[in-house]
Scaffold this motif. Structure first.
Motif, PDB file in Angstrom:
ATOM      1  N   UNK A   6       0.807  -1.212   0.000  1.00  0.00           N
ATOM      2  CA  UNK A   6       0.000   0.000   0.000  1.00  0.00           C
ATOM      3  C   UNK A   6       0.840   1.261   0.000  1.00  0.00           C
ATOM      4  N   UNK A   7       2.127   1.141  -0.164  1.00  0.00           N
ATOM      5  CA  UNK A   7       2.924   2.345  -0.045  1.00  0.00           C
ATOM      6  C   UNK A   7       4.150   2.377  -0.911  1.00  0.00           C
ATOM      7  N   UNK A   8       4.861   3.414  -0.709  1.00  0.00           N
ATOM      8  CA  UNK A   8       6.018   3.725  -1.512  1.00  0.00           C
ATOM      9  C   UNK A   8       5.815   5.147  -1.993  1.00  0.00           C
ATOM     10  N   UNK A   9       6.882   5.877  -2.070  1.00  0.00           N
ATOM     11  CA  UNK A   9       6.752   7.287  -2.434  1.00  0.00           C
ATOM     12  C   UNK A   9       6.590   7.454  -3.935  1.00  0.00           C
ATOM     13  N   UNK A  10       6.156   8.646  -4.316  1.00  0.00           N
ATOM     14  CA  UNK A  10       6.041   8.969  -5.734  1.00  0.00           C
ATOM     15  C   UNK A  10       7.415   8.913  -6.399  1.00  0.00           C
ATOM     16  N   UNK A  11       8.414   9.347  -5.671  1.00  0.00           N
ATOM     17  CA  UNK A  11       9.771   9.331  -6.222  1.00  0.00           C
ATOM     18  C   UNK A  11      10.208   7.900  -6.524  1.00  0.00           C
ATOM     19  N   UNK A  12       9.926   6.987  -5.602  1.00  0.00           N
ATOM     20  CA  UNK A  12      10.284   5.583  -5.831  1.00  0.00           C
ATOM     21  C   UNK A  12       9.511   5.017  -7.022  1.00  0.00           C
ATOM     22  N   UNK A  13       8.241   5.352  -7.107  1.00  0.00           N
ATOM     23  CA  UNK A  13       7.412   4.868  -8.218  1.00  0.00           C
ATOM     24  C   UNK A  13       7.918   5.435  -9.538  1.00  0.00           C
ATOM     25  N   UNK A  14       8.251   6.719  -9.537  1.00  0.00           N
ATOM     26  CA  UNK A  14       8.770   7.350 -10.751  1.00  0.00           C
ATOM     27  C   UNK A  14      10.085   6.701 -11.164  1.00  0.00           C
ATOM     28  N   UNK A  15      10.967   6.446 -10.206  1.00  0.00           N
ATOM     29  CA  UNK A  15      12.253   5.809 -10.506  1.00  0.00           C
ATOM     30  C   UNK A  15      12.054   4.419 -11.114  1.00  0.00           C
ATOM     31  N   UNK A  29      -0.755   1.131 -19.212  1.00  0.00           N
ATOM     32  CA  UNK A  29      -1.310  -0.030 -18.516  1.00  0.00           C
ATOM     33  C   UNK A  29      -0.206  -0.964 -18.015  1.00  0.00           C
ATOM     34  N   UNK A  30       0.844  -1.155 -18.814  1.00  0.00           N
ATOM     35  CA  UNK A  30       1.956  -2.010 -18.379  1.00  0.00           C
ATOM     36  C   UNK A  30       2.634  -1.431 -17.142  1.00  0.00           C
ATOM     37  N   UNK A  31       2.860  -0.120 -17.160  1.00  0.00           N
ATOM     38  CA  UNK A  31       3.504   0.519 -16.007  1.00  0.00           C
ATOM     39  C   UNK A  31       2.601   0.476 -14.775  1.00  0.00           C
ATOM     40  N   UNK A  32       1.315   0.704 -14.979  1.00  0.00           N
ATOM     41  CA  UNK A  32       0.364   0.654 -13.855  1.00  0.00           C
ATOM     42  C   UNK A  32       0.345  -0.741 -13.240  1.00  0.00           C
ATOM     43  N   UNK A  33       0.360  -1.752 -14.078  1.00  0.00           N
ATOM     44  CA  UNK A  33       0.364  -3.131 -13.586  1.00  0.00           C
ATOM     45  C   UNK A  33       1.632  -3.421 -12.782  1.00  0.00           C
ATOM     46  N   UNK A  34       2.759  -2.961 -13.285  1.00  0.00           N
ATOM     47  CA  UNK A  34       4.033  -3.202 -12.603  1.00  0.00           C
ATOM     48  C   UNK A  34       4.071  -2.487 -11.249  1.00  0.00           C
ATOM     49  N   UNK A  35       3.569  -1.246 -11.218  1.00  0.00           N
ATOM     50  CA  UNK A  35       3.531  -0.511  -9.951  1.00  0.00           C
ATOM     51  C   UNK A  35       2.594  -1.197  -8.952  1.00  0.00           C
ATOM     52  N   UNK A  37       1.959  -4.388  -8.815  1.00  0.00           N
ATOM     53  CA  UNK A  37       2.664  -5.591  -8.356  1.00  0.00           C
ATOM     54  C   UNK A  37       3.657  -5.258  -7.249  1.00  0.00           C
ATOM     55  N   UNK A  38       4.243  -4.074  -7.342  1.00  0.00           N
ATOM     56  CA  UNK A  38       5.240  -3.665  -6.350  1.00  0.00           C
ATOM     57  C   UNK A  38       4.594  -3.055  -5.101  1.00  0.00           C
ATOM     58  N   UNK A  39       3.278  -2.938  -5.107  1.00  0.00           N
ATOM     59  CA  UNK A  39       2.578  -2.485  -3.906  1.00  0.00           C
ATOM     60  C   UNK A  39       2.299  -1.001  -3.827  1.00  0.00           C
ATOM     61  N   UNK A  40       2.468  -0.259  -4.891  1.00  0.00           N
ATOM     62  CA  UNK A  40       2.178   1.173  -4.865  1.00  0.00           C
ATOM     63  C   UNK A  40       0.680   1.401  -4.891  1.00  0.00           C
ATOM     64  N   UNK A  41       0.239   2.433  -4.191  1.00  0.00           N
ATOM     65  CA  UNK A  41      -1.193   2.734  -4.130  1.00  0.00           C
ATOM     66  C   UNK A  41      -1.674   3.267  -5.482  1.00  0.00           C
ATOM     67  N   UNK A  47      -0.806   9.550 -10.131  1.00  0.00           N
ATOM     68  CA  UNK A  47      -0.060  10.815 -10.196  1.00  0.00           C
ATOM     69  C   UNK A  47       1.248  10.659 -10.980  1.00  0.00           C
ATOM     70  N   UNK A  48       1.965   9.573 -10.732  1.00  0.00           N
ATOM     71  CA  UNK A  48       3.237   9.347 -11.423  1.00  0.00           C
ATOM     72  C   UNK A  48       3.003   9.150 -12.916  1.00  0.00           C
ATOM     73  N   UNK A  49       2.031   8.338 -13.266  1.00  0.00           N
ATOM     74  CA  UNK A  49       1.772   8.074 -14.685  1.00  0.00           C
ATOM     75  C   UNK A  49       1.240   9.313 -15.398  1.00  0.00           C
ATOM     76  N   UNK A  50       0.440  10.122 -14.706  1.00  0.00           N
ATOM     77  CA  UNK A  50      -0.026  11.381 -15.306  1.00  0.00           C
ATOM     78  C   UNK A  50       1.159  12.291 -15.601  1.00  0.00           C
ATOM     79  N   UNK A  51       2.088  12.370 -14.666  1.00  0.00           N
ATOM     80  CA  UNK A  51       3.264  13.237 -14.857  1.00  0.00           C
ATOM     81  C   UNK A  51       4.143  12.727 -16.004  1.00  0.00           C
ATOM     82  N   UNK A  52       4.355  11.420 -16.066  1.00  0.00           N
ATOM     83  CA  UNK A  52       5.157  10.862 -17.151  1.00  0.00           C
ATOM     84  C   UNK A  52       4.485  11.071 -18.513  1.00  0.00           C
TER      85      UNK A  52
END
Length: 171
Positions: A6-15, A29-35, A37-41, A47-52
């Protein structure tokens, strides 16, 4: 470092996304699925995908166009197979339709003809019906329309037969 459930920072997700994007282009969709899997909310992921997307690092329409061009040219895939691949990658219907429009009937026919000609160089055509079934099946597995497959196979088998007949003619 692995984010907690349920966590992890935006910076970690962006990295993580940037590392994944260095390997190859990926869909949103591929990036969202991977995030996920890694437990990001979902909130952090969005927010990260919108910025990218804003900065142009994620562009599903461009990804779809490149994917279709590459897979048709180098992997010999027909439109039907490409449409399924795009769907699995999470590309929307509109982007997929636009990307698939790059390939017209003549392009598919030409690519199918190249594939059959290449395959004929390595296979026996002693039993013409068996060879035709195998070649049509090959094209069907690659996503080419049945009508194109039958036409191209007949044309190529006729050409191969004419060339074989000509081998024994005296000059």
């Amino acid at each position: 470092m692995r984010p907690s459930v349920g966590g992890g920072s935006e910076t970690q997700a962006k990295d993580l996304c940037l590392r994944l994007l260095t390997d190859r282009a990926r869909t949103r969709a591929e990036l969202a699925e991977r995030l996920a899997q890694k437990g990001y909310s979902a909130d952090v992921t969005e927010r990260v995908l919108d910025r990218l997307s804003e900065v142009g690092l994620i562009d599903d329409a461009d990804f779809a166009r490149q994917w279709v061009r590459s897979r048709h040219t180098y992997s010999g895939k027909g439109k039907r197979a490409l449409a399924m691949e795009l769907r699995r990658k999470g590309i929307g219907r509109e982007d997929a339709t636009e990307a698939l429009a790059q390939i017209d009937v003549d392009d598919e026919r030409q690519r199918a003809s190249e594939l059959v000609a290449k395959k004929l160089r390595t296979m026996s055509v002693d039993d013409r019906d068996r060879a035709a079934r195998r070649l049509v099946s090959m094209l069907a597995r690659r996503g080419f329309p049945q009508s194109v497959a039958f036409e191209v196979v007949k044309e190529q088998l006729d050409r191969a037969g004419a060339e074989a007949d000509g081998m024994f003619d005296e000059p």
